[in-house]
Design a protein around this motif. Structure first.
Motif, PDB file in Angstrom:
ATOM      1  N   LEU A 463      66.045  18.377  57.642  1.00  0.00           N
ATOM      2  CA  LEU A 463      65.156  19.389  58.216  1.00  0.00           C
ATOM      3  C   LEU A 463      65.810  20.771  58.213  1.00  0.00           C
ATOM      4  O   LEU A 463      65.166  21.768  57.856  1.00  0.00           O
ATOM      5  CB  LEU A 463      64.824  19.020  59.662  1.00  0.00           C
ATOM      6  CG  LEU A 463      63.504  18.307  59.921  1.00  0.00           C
ATOM      7  CD1 LEU A 463      63.469  17.809  61.354  1.00  0.00           C
ATOM      8  CD2 LEU A 463      62.320  19.230  59.655  1.00  0.00           C
ATOM      9  N   TRP A 466      65.877  22.158  54.804  1.00  0.00           N
ATOM     10  CA  TRP A 466      64.524  22.545  54.395  1.00  0.00           C
ATOM     11  C   TRP A 466      64.111  23.850  55.062  1.00  0.00           C
ATOM     12  O   TRP A 466      63.558  24.746  54.416  1.00  0.00           O
ATOM     13  CB  TRP A 466      63.538  21.429  54.738  1.00  0.00           C
ATOM     14  CG  TRP A 466      62.147  21.745  54.284  1.00  0.00           C
ATOM     15  CD1 TRP A 466      61.647  21.618  53.020  1.00  0.00           C
ATOM     16  CD2 TRP A 466      61.084  22.295  55.083  1.00  0.00           C
ATOM     17  NE1 TRP A 466      60.338  22.042  52.972  1.00  0.00           N
ATOM     18  CE2 TRP A 466      59.967  22.457  54.223  1.00  0.00           C
ATOM     19  CE3 TRP A 466      60.962  22.650  56.425  1.00  0.00           C
ATOM     20  CZ2 TRP A 466      58.752  22.962  54.681  1.00  0.00           C
ATOM     21  CZ3 TRP A 466      59.752  23.147  56.879  1.00  0.00           C
ATOM     22  CH2 TRP A 466      58.656  23.305  56.003  1.00  0.00           C
ATOM     23  N   LYS A 467      64.437  23.984  56.341  1.00  0.00           N
ATOM     24  CA  LYS A 467      64.098  25.219  57.056  1.00  0.00           C
ATOM     25  C   LYS A 467      64.844  26.421  56.463  1.00  0.00           C
ATOM     26  O   LYS A 467      64.355  27.545  56.489  1.00  0.00           O
ATOM     27  CB  LYS A 467      64.432  25.094  58.550  1.00  0.00           C
ATOM     28  CG  LYS A 467      63.427  24.233  59.312  1.00  0.00           C
ATOM     29  CD  LYS A 467      63.805  24.100  60.789  1.00  0.00           C
ATOM     30  CE  LYS A 467      62.988  23.017  61.468  1.00  0.00           C
ATOM     31  NZ  LYS A 467      63.448  22.702  62.823  1.00  0.00           N
ATOM     32  N   LEU A 492      59.077  19.623  62.627  1.00  0.00           N
ATOM     33  CA  LEU A 492      58.768  20.726  61.708  1.00  0.00           C
ATOM     34  C   LEU A 492      58.506  21.995  62.526  1.00  0.00           C
ATOM     35  O   LEU A 492      58.143  21.917  63.702  1.00  0.00           O
ATOM     36  CB  LEU A 492      57.512  20.379  60.889  1.00  0.00           C
ATOM     37  CG  LEU A 492      57.688  19.335  59.787  1.00  0.00           C
ATOM     38  CD1 LEU A 492      56.322  18.878  59.275  1.00  0.00           C
ATOM     39  CD2 LEU A 492      58.540  19.876  58.644  1.00  0.00           C
ATOM     40  N   PRO A 493      58.673  23.169  61.918  1.00  0.00           N
ATOM     41  CA  PRO A 493      58.363  24.408  62.644  1.00  0.00           C
ATOM     42  C   PRO A 493      56.902  24.432  63.088  1.00  0.00           C
ATOM     43  O   PRO A 493      56.047  23.805  62.447  1.00  0.00           O
ATOM     44  CB  PRO A 493      58.619  25.500  61.606  1.00  0.00           C
ATOM     45  CG  PRO A 493      59.427  24.863  60.528  1.00  0.00           C
ATOM     46  CD  PRO A 493      59.138  23.415  60.543  1.00  0.00           C
ATOM     47  N   LEU A 496      53.329  26.742  59.699  1.00  0.00           N
ATOM     48  CA  LEU A 496      53.665  26.434  58.307  1.00  0.00           C
ATOM     49  C   LEU A 496      52.615  27.057  57.410  1.00  0.00           C
ATOM     50  O   LEU A 496      51.433  27.153  57.779  1.00  0.00           O
ATOM     51  CB  LEU A 496      53.671  24.913  58.105  1.00  0.00           C
ATOM     52  CG  LEU A 496      54.782  24.141  58.840  1.00  0.00           C
ATOM     53  CD1 LEU A 496      54.403  22.679  58.994  1.00  0.00           C
ATOM     54  CD2 LEU A 496      56.103  24.278  58.103  1.00  0.00           C
ATOM     55  N   GLN A 500      53.691  25.405  52.022  1.00  0.00           N
ATOM     56  CA  GLN A 500      54.659  24.487  52.627  1.00  0.00           C
ATOM     57  C   GLN A 500      53.997  23.144  52.948  1.00  0.00           C
ATOM     58  O   GLN A 500      54.558  22.076  52.699  1.00  0.00           O
ATOM     59  CB  GLN A 500      55.226  25.095  53.915  1.00  0.00           C
ATOM     60  CG  GLN A 500      56.226  26.221  53.659  1.00  0.00           C
ATOM     61  CD  GLN A 500      56.673  26.884  54.948  1.00  0.00           C
ATOM     62  OE1 GLN A 500      55.850  27.166  55.830  1.00  0.00           O
ATOM     63  NE2 GLN A 500      57.971  27.140  55.056  1.00  0.00           N
TER      64      GLN A 500
END
Ligand code: BES
Ligand code: ZN
Length: 592
Positions: A463, A466-467, A492-493, A496, A500
């Motif tokens: 993660l 990925w961020k 996840l944020p 998005l 994404q």
């Protein structure tokens, strides 16, 4: 002297039921059950009245002992509690026979049309009695602190099979009438009935799976470890006390993941993920065979005792079967949800409901069904285990189940019992401040244990990368189980982009997932970020799933915006006919 249950009209200290003979005919044409409930009763010498709980029942007549008519009166209707049924008795009366019929919209009963089943050919009926809905299909003393044994003779259309929370048939007979026995005393919320085109497949000598014929093989495969779970549970906390353990997989409108009806757990078909990844729900319902069904919360204000100890037991079963790295993934996932629940309840002015001991008087016990009872309850028990050692906690829990078997326990009794146990057996004084902090105080105490999972640490690494902008290495995620994906999606944020989301979907195939847990967390993300390619799936999922745990986060996410709310209302109009009362009761309020 036990105090009055705020959710029952009965006064069991004066006159209580001890055994039920239920004679019933199930009529699919009128959506009613016509029945006689013959109660054996025990009374104080001077008792001249016995009170039952009812809701929506049409009472034809009441007789006592050998058939003499008895005077009876139905009290005023309370929208939550129903109506008290008072029957006048004379000293020495031992039996009360209530001849009655259920209402077509009885809250515990869901009548499914053939189209709402897997087979599409026969109708289906199932009950959900917990917490206070048993009274809508059987006049009873509907308090978890009143136990009775029961037997039943149930007549159904000949092509269907009835099952109860009792001894059960494994195949249909010629007559359509079936006899049931429950020889151990249970509270009314564990009364259960399912009727449908149902087949059986054994898993071990004492366990098996019931489901519609087209589902039963899939279900038996998914739950193949059931016997290992029973044996594992017994090794932890004592012999399985109910002889058989079977599971019935119901049609999708069943509003819960599982319901611990004695001898026959009711389960949602959303557990059939095809990879055995959601079977902790079976461990949970099995654990209730001790925590809940054997030792029962005295009132619904003590619900955390049922669920907190069951989640603890569930984790121990999963740890025993699949290892600590597996059970810790479950614990991490649930702690994240718990923290969010506490934030939400505070924001909604329900912070008092983050205490373990609740005050639900005048409110539906349903309002106590949250992560607080389950997960805060779990972490509280785990904190005692962590502080003083697992051996001691295991000895306590095993003896607690034994000493209180077939009895109700309220929160104060639990505290007194565990304090005395640790004092007498280990010379340890458990700190009152800790009980206060967990049970009678809002929020999460500082000594909440921190679960940890190496497997999730690896997910966190992916993660983080990925961020930071790098693409995810699919050779890593290929190895991931349902739980790793859940942890990934849940972290996840918040916001998005469409690109994404598209890339994520290509990576994990979430929109196409047949796993309802993954779909739910993913669809919440897509709603929040207005990701249109998931819209059709969202609508389909909401219409064809009845499990409230999945519907809630999605409808809740939808109503956050005016467009979303409109969409939610449109979908709900189509979906509502598929939902059980337990679900519509929740969502009617949210979506009005
Ligand atoms: N007994 C509950 C379901 C319930 C609680 C029904 C309160 C009515 C009122 C059952 O054991 C349960 O907790 N089910 C959970 C599964 C579990 C693994 C957390 C569910 O349905 O999600
Ligand atoms: Zn439970």
């Amino acid at each position: 002297m036990p105090s009055q249950d705020p959710h029952s009209f009965a006064v069991p200290d004066n006159a209580r039921v001890t055994h039920l003979k239920w004679n019933a005919t199930v009529d699919f044409a009128s959506h009613t059950i016509k029945a006689t409930a013959s109660w054996q009763i025990e009374t104080k010498d001077d008792a001249d009245i016995i009170i039952f709980d009812t809701k929506g029942l049409a009472i034809d007549s009441v007789t006592i002992d050998n058939g003499q008519r008895a005077d009876f009166r139905l009290g005023n209707v309370d929208t939550l509690m129903g109506q008290p049924l008072a029957v006048l008795i004379k000293p020495g009366v031992k039996h009360v026979h209530i001849h009655y019929q259920t209402a077509p919209d009885a809250e515990a009963l869901q009548w499914l049309s053939p189209e709402q089943t897997a087979g599409k050919r026969e109708p289906f009926l199932f009950t959900q009695s917990q917490a206070i809905l048993a009274r809508s299909w059987v006049p009873c003393q509907d308090s978890p602190n009143v136990r009775f044994t029961y037997e039943a003779d149930v007549t159904v259309p000949k092509q269907l099979l009835p099952l109860m929370s009792a001894s059960n048939p494994q195949q249909k007979n010629e007559t359509g009438t079936y006899h049931f026995d429950m020889k151990q005393p249970i509270p009314a919320y564990l009364l259960a009935l399912a009727v449908g085109d149902i087949a059986f497949k054994p898993i071990s000598a004492r366990s098996g799976v019931y489901a519609e014929p087209s589902v039963v093989d899939t279900a038996a495969w998914e739950f193949a470890d059931m016997e290992k779970m029973i044996a594992g549970a017994e090794a932890l906390y004592g012999a399985y006390p109910w002889e058989r353990y079977d599971v019935i997989v119901l049609p999708p409108s069943f509003p819960f993941g599982g319901m611990e009806n004695p001898r026959l757990t009711f389960a949602t078909p959303t557990l059939l993920a095809g990879d055995r990844s959601l079977t902790s729900v079976i461990a949970h319902e099995l654990a209730h065979s001790w925590s809940g069904n054997l030792v029962t919360n005295a009132t619904w204000n003590d619900f955390w005792l049922n669920e907190g100890s069951t989640v603890y037991f569930e984790h121990r079963i999963m740890e025993k079967l699949y290892g600590v790295d597996y059970s810790e993934m479950l614990a991490v996932l649930s702690l994240q949800d718990l923290k969010q629940t506490i934030v939400d309840l505070k924001a909604d002015n329900h912070y008092a409901d983050t205490k373990l001991k609740l005050n639900l008087e005048g409110r539906s016990p349903d309002e106590g069904v949250s992560d607080i009872a389950y997960v805060k309850g779990y972490f509280f028990l785990r904190s005692i285990e962590t502080e003083h050692g697992r051996d001691k906690f295991d000895a306590f829990l095993k003896d607690y189940f034994k000493a209180n078997a077939f009895h109700g326990v309220d929160t104060d009794t639990f505290i007194a019992y565990i304090k005395k146990y640790y004092k007498d057996n280990f010379s340890i004084t458990l700190d009152d401040a800790n009980f206060n902090a967990w049970i009678f105080t809002e929020g999460l105490p500082a000594n909440c244990p921190t679960p940890s999972s190496d497997r999730f640490t690896k997910v966190d690494d992916v993660l983080a990368k990925w961020k930071a902008g790098s693409t995810v290495d699919a050779s890593i995620t290929k190895q991931w189980s349902t739980h790793e994906w859940l942890h990934f999606i849940k972290n996840l944020p918040e916001t998005l982009t469409a690109d994404q989301l598209k890339a994520l979907d290509a990576l994990g195939h979430f929109t196409a997932s047949g796993n309802a847990e993954i779909l739910t967390v993913w669809l919440a993300v897509t709603i929040r970020n207005h990701y249109a390619p998931a819209d059709a799936k969202l609508e389909d999922f909401l219409i064809h799933t009845g499990r409230r745990k999945f519907l809630s986060p999605l409808y809740t996410e939808l109503v956050k915006t005016p467009e979303g709310k409109k969409k939610a209302q449109q979908i709900y109009e189509k979906a509502r006919p598929n939902y059980h009362y337990v679900a519509t009761n929740t969502f009617d309020k949210l979506l009005k």
